[in-house]
Design a protein around this motif. Structure first.
Motif, PDB file in Angstrom:
ATOM      1  N   THR A  62     -12.937 -27.567  18.890  1.00 45.66           N
ATOM      2  CA  THR A  62     -11.826 -28.471  18.596  1.00 45.66           C
ATOM      3  C   THR A  62     -11.441 -29.291  19.814  1.00 45.66           C
ATOM      4  O   THR A  62     -11.460 -28.782  20.933  1.00 45.66           O
TER       5      THR A  62
ATOM      6  N   LYS B 218     -10.623 -28.228   9.495  1.00 45.92           N
ATOM      7  CA  LYS B 218     -12.060 -28.075   9.784  1.00 45.92           C
ATOM      8  C   LYS B 218     -12.742 -29.429   9.658  1.00 45.92           C
ATOM      9  O   LYS B 218     -12.502 -30.136   8.687  1.00 45.92           O
ATOM     10  N   LYS B 219     -13.599 -29.786  10.601  1.00 49.01           N
ATOM     11  CA  LYS B 219     -14.405 -31.007  10.550  1.00 49.01           C
ATOM     12  C   LYS B 219     -13.548 -32.165  10.040  1.00 49.01           C
ATOM     13  O   LYS B 219     -13.838 -32.752   8.995  1.00 49.01           O
TER      14      LYS B 219
ATOM     15  N   ASP C 166     -13.314 -31.574   6.075  1.00 46.12           N
ATOM     16  CA  ASP C 166     -14.173 -32.732   5.809  1.00 46.12           C
ATOM     17  C   ASP C 166     -13.315 -33.945   5.489  1.00 46.12           C
ATOM     18  O   ASP C 166     -13.375 -34.491   4.378  1.00 46.12           O
TER      19      ASP C 166
ATOM     20  N   GLY D 241     -15.134 -28.947  14.641  1.00 46.68           N
ATOM     21  CA  GLY D 241     -15.090 -30.338  14.188  1.00 46.68           C
ATOM     22  C   GLY D 241     -13.688 -30.866  13.985  1.00 46.68           C
ATOM     23  O   GLY D 241     -13.515 -32.005  13.551  1.00 46.68           O
TER      24      GLY D 241
END
Ligand code: UD1
Ligand code: MG
Length: 452
Positions: free
Chosen positions: A303, A336-337, A354, A320
Motif C-alpha cells: 500500500t 484492495k487494488k 478493483d 494495490g
C-alpha cells in the motif's frame, strides 16, 4: 574493489523447522531469510549470484531471482558438507575471476557493512579472508586458530578441536571471501577425513596457509551471525528485527505511541511526523508519506499512503491500495487494488476493491464494490466529487460520473452520468396508527390465552 560474486549456501533441509517449506524461505519481518541475506549482499553490487539449494527446492530459485534477476540456482543432491556445497557453484561461475563471497542462507541478520569490511580484505596479499566473531558461548562453532603473529592459519570444528582449542572464543561465522582463482584451486584438495566425514569449507584456510596464502580476518558482532535452525530461533530473529525497525522509524521522525505493539516489514517506508497508534501491522510493500496518522489496529500491505491521510482505526489496506493525500479511510474499511483520490473519504464499514475513487468523493457507510461475479474481477470507476449514499452496492463493471449522487440503499448496475442522481429503492409505505393497533390486538390475545 574487484568484481564480486556471491554464493549462498541453502541446501540444508531444516529438519528442525518441521516444515514442508525450505528453511531459508521462512519469513521474518515480511521477508524470507534468504531475501534478508540477498538484500545485504545486494548492497555490494555483486555481478553474479549463485544459490546452492537442495533437490526439489524450485521455490528457492524463484525467490532468489525475484531479488537478483541474474541469480542462478545450483543443486546439491547430497549434503556432503559446506566445501562440497560451494563446489556445486563452480560451473555457474566459469569465467569469473574476481572475489567470491560465501554466505549462509539461514544467517539473516548479517549487514552489508560487515560484508563490505570482509570483502575489502581480499587483496593479492590476502587472497582469502574470514568473518569472525567473539562468541559468548563458543560451543558448536568452528574456532579460529591463529599463529604467533596473530594470523588465522586454520579453522577447527568443535568435534575436531583439542581441549585447548575449545577454550578459544574467537569463532568462525562461516562467511568467507576468497579470490576465485584460489577457491577453485584449493577446493578439490579438501578431504572429508574429520569427525563428521564432511567436506569442510573451513579447510580452505589451512590449505591456503600451507600454500603461502595468508588469511585476512574481519570481526563482526555476534548478533549478526545468529542462525535459524528452529522456529524458536526464527521468532528470536523476528523480535530482533522488530526492535531494530521500531528504533529506526522512531529516530527517523515517526511517533509510535506503543512501539512494542507495532510490527514492520523490512521494506516499510515511513515519512516524517507520521503518528502510528498501538497494534498496527505493516506487511511487505508499504510506504507512508509525511504527516499521516495510522490509528490503532490497522493492517496494511502492498500500500502507498499519501501525505496527510488518516487511516483507521481498524482499517485494512491490501495490495494495490493507493491512498491519496489527505484521504480518510476509517474503521472497518477494506481497500484492495484501488486508487483513492486526494481528499476522498470512506469512513465506515466499506469494501473498495478493483476500483478508482476520484478526488473529494465521499463513500457512505456500508458501501460495497461488488467486484467479483464468481469468475472474474471487474472495475468500479467513481469520478470526483461523487456522493455515494450509505449501504450502496456498486455492481462492477460500473462507472459513476463526476459530481453524481447515489441515494442510500441503491444497487447500481449501470453507468451513471456526471451530476445525475441515481436511486433504486422500493416504495415507502407508511400506515398511520398501525403499530399502536397491532400492539393492542397482540396484548389482548396473549391475555386471553393466559386465562384459558
Ligand atoms: C559451520 C562452519 C563453522 C561455523 C558455523 C557457523 C563448516 C565446516 N563449519 O558449521 O566453522 O562456526 O558454520 O554457524 O563450514 N550447507 C549446505 N550444504 C551442506 C552443508 C551445509 O548447503 O552440505 C549449508 C547449510 O544449509 C547452512 C550452512 O551451509 O546454511 C552451514 O551449515 P551447517 O551444517 O549449519 O554448519 P555448521 O556445522 O554449523
Ligand atoms: Mg550451523
Amino acid at each position: 574493489m574487484s568484481d564480486l560474486a556471491i554464493v549462498v549456501l541453502a541446501a540444508g533441509k531444516g529438519t528442525r523447522m518441521k516444515s514442508e517449506l525450505p528453511k531459508v524461505l521462512h519469513r521474518a519481518a515480511g521477508r524470507s531469510l534468504l531475501a534478508h541475506v540477498l538484500h545485504a549482499a545486494k548492497d555490494l553490487a555483486p555481478s553474479r549470484a549463485v544459490v546452492v539449494a537442495g533437490p526439489g527446492m524450485d521455490n528457492v530459485a524463484a525467490e532468489a531471482t525475484s531479488i537478483f534477476p541474474q541469480a542462478v540456482c545450483a543443486v546439491q543432491n547430497e549434503r556432503l558438507g559446506t566445501g562440497h556445497a560451494v563446489s556445486m557453484a563452480r560451473e555457474h561461475l566459469s569465467g569469473f575471476n574476481g572475489t567470491v563471497l560465501i554466505l549462509y542462507g539461514d544467517v539473516p541478520l548479517i549487514t552489508a557493512e560487515s560484508l563490505r569490511g570482509l570483502t575489502a580484505l581480499v587483496t593479492t596479499q590476502h587472497p582469502l579472508a574470514v568473518l569472525g566473531f567473539e562468541a559468548a558461548d563458543p560451543h558448536g562453532y568452528g574456532r579460529l586458530i591463529r599463529n604467533a603473529l596473530g594470523d588465522v592459519v586454520a579453522i577447527r570444528e568443535q568435534l575436531d578441536a583439542t581441549l585447548e582449542e575449545r577454550q578459544i572464543t574467537l569463532c568462525n561465522s562461516g562467511i568467507i571471501a576468497i579470490s576465485a582463482g584460489l577457491l577453485w584451486n584449493l577446493l578439490p584438495k579438501i578431504k572429508n577425513s574429520n569427525a563428521k566425514g564432511e567436506y569442510y569449507l573451513t579447510d580452505l584456510v589451512e590449505l591456503g596457509a600451507i600454500a603461502g596464502s595468508a588469511c585476512g580476518l574481519a570481526i563482526c558482532p555476534e548478533s549478526e551471525v545468529a542462525g535459524v535452525n528452529d522456529r524458536v530461533q526464527l521468532a528470536g530473529i523476528e523480535a530482533t528485527l522488530q526492535t531494530a525497525y521500531r528504533r529506526k522509524h522512531l529516530l527517523n521522525g515517526a511517533t509510535l505511541t506503543a512501539p512494542d505493539t507495532v510490527f514492520f516489514s523490512a521494506d516499510t517506508v515511513i515519512g516524517r511526523d507520521v503518528v502510528i497508534e498501538p497494534s498496527v501491522v505493516f506487511g511487505p510493500g508499504v510506504s507512508v508519506a509525511d504527516n499521516v496518522e495510522i490509528l490503532a489496529f490497522s493492517h496494511l500491505e502492498g500500500t502507498q499512503i499519501g501525505q496527510g491521510a488518516r487511516i483507521g482505526p481498524f482499517a485494512r489496506l491490501r495490495p494495490g491500495a493507493q491512498i491519496g493525500d489527505a484521504a480518510h479511510i476509517g474503521n472497518f474499511v477494506e481497500v484492495k487494488k484501488a486508487v483513492i483520490g486526494h481528499g476522498a473519504k470512506a469512513n465506515h464499514l466499506t469494501y473498495i476493491g478493483d476500483a478508482r475513487v476520484g478526488p473529494r468523493t465521499n463513500i457512505g457507510a456500508g458501501t460495497i464494490t461488488c467486484n467479483y461475479d464468481g469468475y472474474e474481477k471487474h472495475l468500479t470507476d467513481i469520478g470526483e466529487n461523487v456522493f455515494v449514499g450509505s449501504n450502496t452496492a456498486l455492481v462492477a463493471p460500473v462507472k459513476i460520473g463526476d459530481g453524481a449522487s447515489i441515494a442510500a440503499g441503491s444497487v447500481i448496475t449501470r453507468d451513471i452520468p456526471a451530476d445525475a442522481l441515481a436511486m433504486t429503492r422500493p416504495g415507502l409505505d407508511v400506515r398511520p396508527g398501525w403499530a399502536a393497533r397491532n400492539r393492542e390486538i397482540k396484548a389482548a390475545r396473549k391475555a386471553a390465552k393466559r386465562k384459558s
